[in-house]
Design a protein around this motif. Structure first.
Motif, PDB file in Angstrom:
ATOM      1  N   PHE A 342       0.674  -1.156  -0.012  1.00 39.28           N
ATOM      2  CA  PHE A 342      -0.017   0.123   0.183  1.00 39.28           C
ATOM      3  C   PHE A 342       0.896   1.287   0.049  1.00 39.28           C
ATOM      4  N   ILE A 343       1.945   1.263   0.799  1.00 40.28           N
ATOM      5  CA  ILE A 343       2.684   2.640   0.893  1.00 40.28           C
ATOM      6  C   ILE A 343       3.344   2.735  -0.367  1.00 40.28           C
ATOM      7  N   GLU A 344       3.798   1.532  -0.991  1.00 38.20           N
ATOM      8  CA  GLU A 344       4.517   1.877  -2.329  1.00 38.20           C
ATOM      9  C   GLU A 344       3.707   2.151  -3.374  1.00 38.20           C
ATOM     10  N   LYS A 345       2.485   1.741  -3.444  1.00 43.30           N
ATOM     11  CA  LYS A 345       1.452   2.089  -4.636  1.00 43.30           C
ATOM     12  C   LYS A 345       0.825   3.221  -4.380  1.00 43.30           C
ATOM     13  N   ALA A 346       0.624   3.773  -3.189  1.00 40.32           N
ATOM     14  CA  ALA A 346      -0.097   5.325  -2.746  1.00 40.32           C
ATOM     15  C   ALA A 346       1.226   6.286  -2.702  1.00 40.32           C
ATOM     16  N   ASP A 347       2.389   5.793  -2.894  1.00 48.06           N
ATOM     17  CA  ASP A 347       3.752   6.608  -2.879  1.00 48.06           C
ATOM     18  C   ASP A 347       3.620   7.447  -1.482  1.00 48.06           C
ATOM     19  N   LEU A 348       3.586   6.642  -0.442  1.00 45.31           N
ATOM     20  CA  LEU A 348       3.368   7.486   0.803  1.00 45.31           C
ATOM     21  C   LEU A 348       4.895   7.285   1.859  1.00 45.31           C
ATOM     22  N   ALA A 349       5.930   7.307   1.127  1.00 48.10           N
ATOM     23  CA  ALA A 349       7.054   7.244   1.967  1.00 48.10           C
ATOM     24  C   ALA A 349       7.286   8.603   2.978  1.00 48.10           C
ATOM     25  N   ASP A 350       6.732   9.481   2.686  1.00 49.61           N
ATOM     26  CA  ASP A 350       6.753  10.728   3.599  1.00 49.61           C
ATOM     27  C   ASP A 350       5.824  10.691   4.931  1.00 49.61           C
TER      28      ASP A 350
END
Length: 740
Positions: A342-350
């Motif tokens: 989910f984090i990777e797909k939604a680009d939520l590294a920040d």
């Protein structure tokens, strides 16, 4: 032969002895007690509150929700023997009911003439008692609602007290009056009799004096009996398990676009496996963050936390890194459950970095799955019905964070009882059943998406289809065509965008759409009525109320309002300077939060005591329908006059209905404040708006002179307009410097 006779004699003796016990325990006549014994034994009837009905001083009217063919027999066994029971024609003629009809006085129900009879008023005035069996309808039709009016009129003429009675569990009996697909049958369900304290119609109306309809006051009181028929002290996990028992453990309850459908049994098995892992790294009562999209995984994680007596802290990953860090610190969250995919797909590294900056560690579901053994799965499969920890409905279940649409978000702490009460309040107002399918696109970190879109279906047996983002305007109508939901939740912004991209048949399965978070525009309502034959029923809520406060229904609705207050809630309006026809709304009820946590006192519950100030300015008509005039903070004070920014937006929307608009107040040296319109309408101009406002009869003060055109108006993850960002944008564009 002798053995058979001895056995029969033993059974008769046991019957007589139990009858004696019931006679003295409840104060029944002996014949009543004997005929009550079969019900008591077969259905393990929880009947302690029937004493309230028996002790009620005459004149009194017992208003009984007629769910099955058993209620007349039960009530004839339990109510005082001088009660006059008004039975429907079937009950009045049924041969099997004859022994019970002999216990008291009965007359046949005549829908045309019954309630115009002066005899009933005379019976009551002579210190009499009536038992009236009203059709069990959450949303009664016009004919049924006339019966409520008639009962109200009789009660007022005789100065009689009203005692509502609801038999929880009766809807699932083989002799239920509800269709089997909407109420799965069980031969011997446990029954619980809900009885409310006696009150006159005047006393009922006085509880919410701002809504003056006596009939609605009675209707709401009957709905309260239904609400309290649910055991609100069970806790959410046990309430979900009870629902599984009612509709069947194999009943499909959740589904998403990736994992497919899960039955109640599979959901509880998965939740127990996850709950064990959460137990290993957290402590009972600890707030554990959930950073997950709308999918089966978030439901399994949520139920696993409930089972383990942990508190689910719902992380709003659309709020930005600063807000996420503040949320983690405010609720003292040490562990956050999430998914690498989910984090990777939604680009939520920040957002992950923000969680870590707040002092929390990430627990990845992928790692948890890899650590699960065959023994773990076997244990969960055997023990899925039992929670991991003892459940306490009075303790916190969820931490939600306010939207921050007008300021810094706060942590709202909601107990199991708050959330279950709100779900059951909604169920006592809106007609839903296990035959329904609910499509929820609203994120679970938002209170509307959590309670209405997740908890409500799980505790009622309504199948839930979860979709991860409400912003996929082209995909969601296609999903609806495949899933065929009968109920959908959304906001006006989302619903309007779905309608623009939808084909005519995409939403044809919908019975109704529940809309909240922002006002529904007339155009959106018209499109859904005409194109999809679906009614949008508008409601109103706030996170602090878990969240639903009021709602229209498909039958009892009024366009332009947010409906009537939910059962068991009270409201009062405080005067607001400069506003003559509305007031500031204060609320009380079982769904009101435990309290806040704030950034300056992290982890410390600041309890709510007494009434809660919603900060909303509302008007209430005599039928109890609430109209939102705006937030107290959403009024501009211009030259001493209070102007609703929400009213300004409605005016502008009428002129340019195809576009989005936001009205904000900015500082003005001469008049204190002035209104600025931020709009997506390319052709918007002040002269046309002034002319339209004059034709519409709008005060000159409420027509903005400043118009700022944008491609998109800032919105929050919940779909609400982000007024903080919008106001900052207006101030920057106008060169007014830092916001006051």
């Amino acid at each position: 032969m002798i053995l058979t006779l001895a056995l029969l004699a033993g059974l008769v003796l046991a019957w007589l002895l139990i009858g004696v016990v019931e006679k003295f325990r409840l104060g029944l006549r002996f014949t009543q007690a004997l005929l009550y014994v079969p019900f008591k034994l077969a259905y393990r009837v929880s009947d302690d509150r029937i004493r309230i009905a028996r002790k009620a001083q005459a004149p009194v009217i017992y208003v009984i929700s007629h769910q099955s063919r058993f209620e007349p027999a039960l009530m004839l066994s339990l109510l005082p023997d001088d009660t006059l029971h008004i039975l429907d024609e079937v009950s009045a003629r049924s041969p099997w009911l004859e022994p019970w009809r002999e216990l008291g006085r009965t007359i046949a129900f005549n829908a045309e003439h019954l309630f115009v009879s002066r005899r009933l008023v005379r019976v009551l005035k002579g210190k009499g008692r009536l038992a009236v069996y009203l059709p069990d309808a959450v949303e009664p039709d016009i004919k049924t609602f006339r019966l409520f009016r008639a009962v109200t009129r009789i009660a007022m003429q005789a100065d009689a007290k009203i005692v509502p009675i609801f038999v929880a569990g009766a809807r699932g009996l083989p002799v239920s009056l509800t269709q089997a697909d909407k109420a799965p049958r069980h031969w011997f369900p446990q029954l619980s009799i809900s009885v409310l304290e006696p009150m006159t119609v005047a006393e009922l109306a006085a509880r919410n004096p701002d809504q003056a309809s006596n009939t609605n006051a009675l209707f709401d009181r009957v709905a309260e009996a239904r609400l309290f028929g649910a055991d609100l002290d069970r806790g959410l996990f046990l309430a979900m398990r009870d629902a599984a028992a009612r509709v069947g453990a194999s009943h499909p309850i959740i589904e998403d676009v990736i994992s497919g459908a899960l039955s109640y049994r599979k959901m509880f098995i998965g939740a127990r496996v996850l709950g064990r892992r959460f137990e290993a790294v957290t402590a009972p009562g600890e707030a554990v963050g959930l950073l997950l999209p709308n999918a089966n995984g978030v439901v399994l994680s949520f139920v696993g936390l409930l089972s383990g007596a942990r508190v689910a802290a719902m992380i709003n990953y659309t709020a930005g890194p600063a807000s996420v860090t503040a949320a983690v610190r405010t609720a003292v969250i040490r562990t956050v459950v999430s998914s690498r995919a989910f984090i990777e797909k939604a680009d939520l590294a920040d957002i992950v970095a923000a969680v870590e900056n707040g002092g929390a560690k990430l627990l990845w579901l992928e790692d948890v799955r890899e650590s699960v053994t065959a023994l773990d799965k076997l244990a969960a499969a055997l023990l899925w019905r039992w929670p991991l920890q003892q459940q306490d409905a009075a303790k916190p279940a969820v931490v939600l964070f306010t939207s921050g649409s007008e300021g810094t978000p706060k942590a709202v702490v909601l107990s199991h009882k708050n959330l279950l009460a709100n779900a059951m309040q909604a169920e006592a107002r809106i007609t839903i059943s296990p035959a329904d399918i609910l499509l929820n696109v609203l994120p679970v970190f938002h209170s509307f998406g959590l309670t209405g879109g997740t908890i409500l279906p799980l505790v009622t047996g309504v199948k839930l289809f979860l979709y991860p983002s409400p912003l996929h305007y082209k995909i969601i109508p296609e999903i609806a065509r495949k899933v065929k939901p009968t109920v959908m939740f959304g906001t006006d912004t989302f619903l309007a965008n779905y309608a623009r991209t939808a084909k005519d048949g995409d939403f044809s399965s919908l019975r109704f759409v529940v809309a909240g978070a922002e006002a529904v525009k007339p155009e959106t309502r018209r499109v859904y009525r005409e194109r999809f034959q679906a009614e949008i029923i508008e409601g109103f809520g706030l996170t602090e109320a878990a969240p639903v406060v009021a709602v229209n229904t498909a039958i009892h609705g009024r366009d332009g309002t947010v409906g009537r207050l939910l059962p068991a809630m009270r409201m009062k309006l405080e005067p607001v300077e400069g506003i003559s026809d509305a007031g500031q709304l204060w609320l009380d009820g079982p769904n009101l939060m435990m309290g806040y946590m704030t950034a300056d006192r992290p982890g410390e519950l600041q309890p709510l005591t007494g009434w809660h100030d919603t900060g909303d300015i509302v008007a209430v008509d005599r039928e109890g329908f609430i109209t939102i005039r705006g937030r107290a903070k959403r009024f501009a004070k211009i030259a001493g006059e209070m102007v609703s920014l929400g009213a300004v937006e409605m005016l502008v929307q009428s002129l340019w209905p195809e576009d989005r608009h936001a009205a904000v107040a900015v500082p003005d040296k001469r008049r204190g404040e002035r209104i600025v319109l931020v709009t997506t309408a390319d052709d918007a101009n002040p002269d046309e708006l002034r002319k339209f406002g004059k034709q519409a009869g709008a005060a000159e003060l409420m027509v903005p002179n400043d118009i700022i055109k944008v491609e998109e108006i800032p919105v929050l993850g919940s779909g609400k307009t982000d007024y903080v960002s919008t106001r900052k944008l207006a101030i920057d564009r106008l060169g007014l410097g830092v916001a006051a």
